[in-house]
Design an enzyme around this catalytic site. Structure first.
Site, PDB file in Angstrom:
ATOM      1  N   CYS A 123       0.828  -1.204   0.000  1.00  0.00           N
ATOM      2  CA  CYS A 123       0.000   0.000   0.000  1.00  0.00           C
ATOM      3  C   CYS A 123       0.864   1.257   0.000  1.00  0.00           C
ATOM      4  CB  CYS A 123      -0.900  -0.022   1.238  1.00  0.00           C
ATOM      5  SG  CYS A 123      -1.673   1.545   1.637  1.00  0.00           S
ATOM      6  N   TYR A 178      -6.390   5.500 -10.058  1.00  0.00           N
ATOM      7  CA  TYR A 178      -6.312   4.589  -8.919  1.00  0.00           C
ATOM      8  C   TYR A 178      -7.332   3.462  -9.044  1.00  0.00           C
ATOM      9  CZ  TYR A 178      -6.664   3.009  -4.063  1.00  0.00           C
ATOM     10  OH  TYR A 178      -6.707   2.249  -2.921  1.00  0.00           O
ATOM     11  N   GLU A 198       1.405  -0.333  -7.192  1.00  0.00           N
ATOM     12  CA  GLU A 198       1.452   0.888  -6.401  1.00  0.00           C
ATOM     13  C   GLU A 198       2.902   1.108  -5.979  1.00  0.00           C
ATOM     14  OE1 GLU A 198      -1.252   1.278  -3.157  1.00  0.00           O
ATOM     15  OE2 GLU A 198      -2.941   0.429  -4.263  1.00  0.00           O
ATOM     16  N   ASP A 246      -3.610  -7.053   2.178  1.00  0.00           N
ATOM     17  CA  ASP A 246      -3.780  -6.398   0.887  1.00  0.00           C
ATOM     18  C   ASP A 246      -3.402  -7.378  -0.216  1.00  0.00           C
ATOM     19  OD1 ASP A 246      -4.540  -3.959   2.017  1.00  0.00           O
ATOM     20  OD2 ASP A 246      -2.461  -3.311   2.217  1.00  0.00           O
ATOM     21  N   TYR A 273       0.053  -4.819  -5.206  1.00  0.00           N
ATOM     22  CA  TYR A 273       0.772  -4.863  -3.933  1.00  0.00           C
ATOM     23  C   TYR A 273       2.047  -5.701  -4.004  1.00  0.00           C
ATOM     24  CZ  TYR A 273      -3.706  -3.084  -2.257  1.00  0.00           C
ATOM     25  OH  TYR A 273      -4.839  -2.342  -2.072  1.00  0.00           O
ATOM     26  N   CYS A 305      -2.628   1.986   7.183  1.00  0.00           N
ATOM     27  CA  CYS A 305      -1.274   1.633   6.758  1.00  0.00           C
ATOM     28  C   CYS A 305      -1.063   0.151   7.022  1.00  0.00           C
ATOM     29  CB  CYS A 305      -0.228   2.456   7.498  1.00  0.00           C
ATOM     30  SG  CYS A 305       1.465   1.980   7.089  1.00  0.00           S
ATOM     31  N   CYS A 344      18.484  -6.231   6.906  1.00  0.00           N
ATOM     32  CA  CYS A 344      19.182  -6.342   5.627  1.00  0.00           C
ATOM     33  C   CYS A 344      20.667  -6.120   5.861  1.00  0.00           C
ATOM     34  CB  CYS A 344      18.646  -5.311   4.632  1.00  0.00           C
ATOM     35  SG  CYS A 344      19.418  -5.402   3.002  1.00  0.00           S
TER      36      CYS A 344
END
Length: 218
Positions: free
Chosen positions: A54, A86, A98, A133, A138, A201, A210
Protein backbone atom coordinates in the site's frame (compact mmCIF):
# COMPACT_ATOMS: atom_id res chain seq x y z
CA UNK A 1 -7.23 0.71 0.21
CA UNK A 2 -7.64 -2.55 2.10
CA UNK A 3 -11.19 -2.91 0.77
CA UNK A 4 -9.95 -4.10 -2.60
CA UNK A 5 -9.50 -7.86 -3.06
CA UNK A 6 -8.37 -8.50 -6.61
CA UNK A 7 -7.12 -11.52 -8.46
CA UNK A 8 -3.50 -12.40 -7.63
CA UNK A 9 -2.21 -12.90 -11.17
CA UNK A 10 -0.98 -10.46 -13.78
CA UNK A 11 -3.35 -9.71 -16.70
CA UNK A 12 -2.35 -10.44 -20.27
CA UNK A 13 -1.08 -7.15 -21.77
CA UNK A 14 -3.58 -7.61 -24.61
CA UNK A 15 -6.42 -7.49 -22.08
CA UNK A 16 -5.34 -4.48 -20.02
CA UNK A 17 -7.35 -1.27 -19.87
CA UNK A 18 -6.69 1.36 -22.57
CA UNK A 19 -5.99 4.25 -20.23
CA UNK A 20 -5.72 7.76 -21.65
CA UNK A 21 -3.24 9.90 -23.57
CA UNK A 22 -2.76 12.61 -20.93
CA UNK A 23 -1.51 12.42 -17.33
CA UNK A 24 -4.06 12.65 -14.54
CA UNK A 25 -3.79 15.79 -12.33
CA UNK A 26 -1.62 15.58 -9.23
CA UNK A 27 -0.04 17.82 -6.61
CA UNK A 28 2.72 20.22 -7.55
CA UNK A 29 4.63 20.11 -4.26
CA UNK A 30 5.32 17.67 -1.44
CA UNK A 31 2.83 18.21 1.38
CA UNK A 32 5.51 17.72 4.07
CA UNK A 33 8.67 19.42 2.76
CA UNK A 34 7.36 21.63 -0.04
CA UNK A 35 9.74 20.33 -2.69
CA UNK A 36 8.47 19.97 -6.28
CA UNK A 37 7.08 16.48 -6.95
CA UNK A 38 7.95 16.50 -10.65
CA UNK A 39 11.19 18.46 -10.38
CA UNK A 40 13.43 20.02 -11.23
CA UNK A 41 15.53 17.97 -8.83
CA UNK A 42 18.99 19.06 -7.65
CA UNK A 43 21.87 18.11 -9.91
CA UNK A 44 23.47 14.81 -8.99
CA UNK A 45 20.47 13.48 -7.10
CA UNK A 46 19.22 10.02 -8.04
CA UNK A 47 15.76 8.48 -8.54
CA UNK A 48 14.49 4.97 -7.82
CA UNK A 49 10.94 3.59 -8.00
CA UNK A 50 9.85 0.96 -5.47
CA UNK A 51 6.75 -1.14 -4.85
CA UNK A 52 6.29 -2.62 -1.39
CA UNK A 53 2.59 -2.70 -0.69
CA UNK A 54 0.00 0.00 0.00
CA UNK A 55 1.67 3.21 -1.16
CA UNK A 56 0.14 5.34 1.58
CA UNK A 57 2.29 3.73 4.26
CA UNK A 58 5.32 2.93 2.16
CA UNK A 59 5.83 6.52 1.02
CA UNK A 60 5.97 7.66 4.64
CA UNK A 61 8.81 5.23 5.37
CA UNK A 62 11.01 7.14 2.94
CA UNK A 63 10.09 10.77 3.61
CA UNK A 64 10.72 10.08 7.31
CA UNK A 65 14.33 9.03 6.76
CA UNK A 66 16.53 11.47 8.69
CA UNK A 67 18.83 12.47 5.85
CA UNK A 68 19.27 12.30 2.12
CA UNK A 69 15.72 12.21 0.72
CA UNK A 70 14.79 15.26 -1.36
CA UNK A 71 11.25 14.27 -2.30
CA UNK A 72 8.91 11.29 -2.49
CA UNK A 73 5.80 10.73 -4.57
CA UNK A 74 3.35 7.89 -5.06
CA UNK A 75 2.29 6.54 -8.41
CA UNK A 76 1.94 3.56 -10.69
CA UNK A 77 4.50 1.53 -12.65
CA UNK A 78 5.24 -1.93 -13.97
CA UNK A 79 2.13 -2.35 -16.14
CA UNK A 80 0.91 -1.39 -19.58
CA UNK A 81 -2.08 0.97 -19.19
CA UNK A 82 -1.01 4.59 -19.93
CA UNK A 83 -1.89 7.25 -17.36
CA UNK A 84 -4.05 4.99 -15.18
CA UNK A 85 -6.36 6.09 -12.39
CA UNK A 86 -6.31 4.59 -8.92
CA UNK A 87 -9.60 2.79 -9.57
CA UNK A 88 -8.19 1.26 -12.75
CA UNK A 89 -5.07 0.03 -10.97
CA UNK A 90 -7.21 -1.47 -8.21
CA UNK A 91 -9.24 -3.36 -10.83
CA UNK A 92 -6.22 -5.55 -11.49
CA UNK A 93 -6.51 -4.84 -15.22
CA UNK A 94 -3.60 -2.44 -15.76
CA UNK A 95 -0.66 -4.59 -14.66
CA UNK A 96 0.59 -1.64 -12.63
CA UNK A 97 1.98 -1.71 -9.13
CA UNK A 98 1.45 0.89 -6.40
CA UNK A 99 4.90 2.45 -6.17
CA UNK A 100 6.91 5.19 -4.51
CA UNK A 101 9.35 7.48 -6.32
CA UNK A 102 12.31 8.31 -4.07
CA UNK A 103 14.64 11.15 -5.08
CA UNK A 104 17.73 11.07 -2.92
CA UNK A 105 21.19 12.59 -2.54
CA UNK A 106 23.67 9.71 -3.00
CA UNK A 107 26.28 11.67 -1.06
CA UNK A 108 24.10 11.38 2.05
CA UNK A 109 21.97 8.31 1.34
CA UNK A 110 23.27 5.57 -0.91
CA UNK A 111 21.09 3.42 -3.13
CA UNK A 112 22.03 0.46 -0.93
CA UNK A 113 20.65 2.35 2.08
CA UNK A 114 17.43 3.16 0.22
CA UNK A 115 17.05 -0.52 -0.64
CA UNK A 116 17.76 -1.50 2.96
CA UNK A 117 14.74 0.60 3.98
CA UNK A 118 12.77 -0.99 1.15
CA UNK A 119 13.47 -4.58 2.15
CA UNK A 120 13.15 -4.12 5.90
CA UNK A 121 9.73 -2.48 5.69
CA UNK A 122 7.73 -5.18 3.91
CA UNK A 123 7.71 -8.95 3.41
CA UNK A 124 9.22 -9.55 -0.04
CA UNK A 125 8.29 -13.24 -0.03
CA UNK A 126 4.51 -12.88 -0.36
CA UNK A 127 4.06 -12.62 -4.12
CA UNK A 128 0.98 -10.66 -5.17
CA UNK A 129 0.11 -9.38 -1.72
CA UNK A 130 1.24 -7.66 1.45
CA UNK A 131 -0.56 -8.99 4.49
CA UNK A 132 -4.29 -8.44 4.07
CA UNK A 133 -3.78 -6.40 0.89
CA UNK A 134 -4.18 -8.85 -1.98
CA UNK A 135 -3.68 -8.05 -5.66
CA UNK A 136 -1.08 -7.43 -8.31
CA UNK A 137 -0.70 -3.78 -7.28
CA UNK A 138 0.77 -4.86 -3.93
CA UNK A 139 3.65 -6.94 -5.31
CA UNK A 140 7.25 -6.30 -4.31
CA UNK A 141 9.16 -4.55 -7.07
CA UNK A 142 12.24 -2.46 -7.84
CA UNK A 143 12.05 -0.45 -11.06
CA UNK A 144 15.48 0.74 -12.16
CA UNK A 145 16.68 3.59 -14.36
CA UNK A 146 19.95 2.05 -15.56
CA UNK A 147 22.15 -1.04 -15.49
CA UNK A 148 24.10 0.18 -12.46
CA UNK A 149 20.94 0.48 -10.37
CA UNK A 150 19.83 -2.96 -11.54
CA UNK A 151 23.16 -4.49 -10.49
CA UNK A 152 22.94 -2.94 -7.02
CA UNK A 153 19.33 -4.10 -6.68
CA UNK A 154 20.26 -7.66 -7.66
CA UNK A 155 23.09 -7.70 -5.13
CA UNK A 156 20.98 -6.39 -2.26
CA UNK A 157 18.10 -8.73 -3.12
CA UNK A 158 20.46 -11.72 -3.06
CA UNK A 159 21.97 -10.70 0.29
CA UNK A 160 18.57 -10.16 1.88
CA UNK A 161 17.33 -13.44 0.45
CA UNK A 162 20.11 -15.26 2.27
CA UNK A 163 19.26 -13.45 5.52
CA UNK A 164 15.60 -14.40 5.15
CA UNK A 165 16.35 -18.05 4.42
CA UNK A 166 18.51 -18.21 7.52
CA UNK A 167 15.42 -17.16 9.50
CA UNK A 168 13.11 -19.68 7.85
CA UNK A 169 11.41 -17.49 5.25
CA UNK A 170 10.69 -18.58 1.70
CA UNK A 171 12.17 -17.25 -1.51
CA UNK A 172 12.05 -13.54 -2.35
CA UNK A 173 9.48 -12.66 -5.00
CA UNK A 174 10.68 -9.09 -5.60
CA UNK A 175 10.75 -8.28 -9.31
CA UNK A 176 13.58 -6.12 -10.65
CA UNK A 177 12.69 -4.49 -13.97
CA UNK A 178 13.74 -1.45 -15.98
CA UNK A 179 11.38 1.44 -15.35
CA UNK A 180 9.37 2.19 -18.46
CA UNK A 181 7.20 5.01 -17.10
CA UNK A 182 6.33 6.32 -13.66
CA UNK A 183 2.79 7.68 -13.58
CA UNK A 184 2.08 10.09 -10.72
CA UNK A 185 -0.97 9.15 -8.65
CA UNK A 186 -3.81 11.54 -7.91
CA UNK A 187 -3.30 14.55 -5.63
CA UNK A 188 -5.15 13.04 -2.66
CA UNK A 189 -2.83 10.03 -2.55
CA UNK A 190 0.34 12.12 -2.31
CA UNK A 191 1.69 12.08 1.27
CA UNK A 192 -1.67 10.63 2.30
CA UNK A 193 -0.70 9.77 5.87
CA UNK A 194 0.59 13.29 6.52
CA UNK A 195 -2.80 14.65 5.46
CA UNK A 196 -4.68 11.83 7.25
CA UNK A 197 -2.60 10.76 10.29
CA UNK A 198 -5.17 8.15 11.34
CA UNK A 199 -5.35 6.64 7.86
CA UNK A 200 -4.82 3.00 6.99
CA UNK A 201 -1.27 1.63 6.76
CA UNK A 202 -0.84 -2.08 6.10
CA UNK A 203 2.94 -2.01 5.85
CA UNK A 204 4.96 -4.37 8.01
CA UNK A 205 8.41 -5.90 7.78
CA UNK A 206 9.74 -9.36 8.57
CA UNK A 207 11.96 -8.28 11.45
CA UNK A 208 15.02 -9.49 9.53
CA UNK A 209 17.85 -6.97 9.11
CA UNK A 210 19.18 -6.34 5.63
CA UNK A 211 22.97 -6.93 5.73
CA UNK A 212 23.69 -4.30 3.05
CA UNK A 213 23.19 -0.54 3.41
CA UNK A 214 24.39 1.45 6.39
CA UNK A 215 22.20 4.46 5.70
CA UNK A 216 24.85 7.17 5.33
CA UNK A 217 27.56 7.29 2.68
CA UNK A 218 31.17 7.64 3.80
Amino acid sequence: MFLFRKRPEMPDPADTLPGRPNPIPTAERHFVNGHPLKGPYPEGFERIVLGLGCFWGTERKFWQLPRGVFVTAVGYAGGTTPNPTYEEVCSGMTGHNEVVLVVHDPAELTLEAVLKTFFENHDPTQGMRQGNDVGTQYRSGIYTLDAEQAAVAERVRAAYGEALRARGFGAITTEIKPLETFYFAEDYHQQYLAKNPAGYCGVGGTGVTCPIGTGIAA
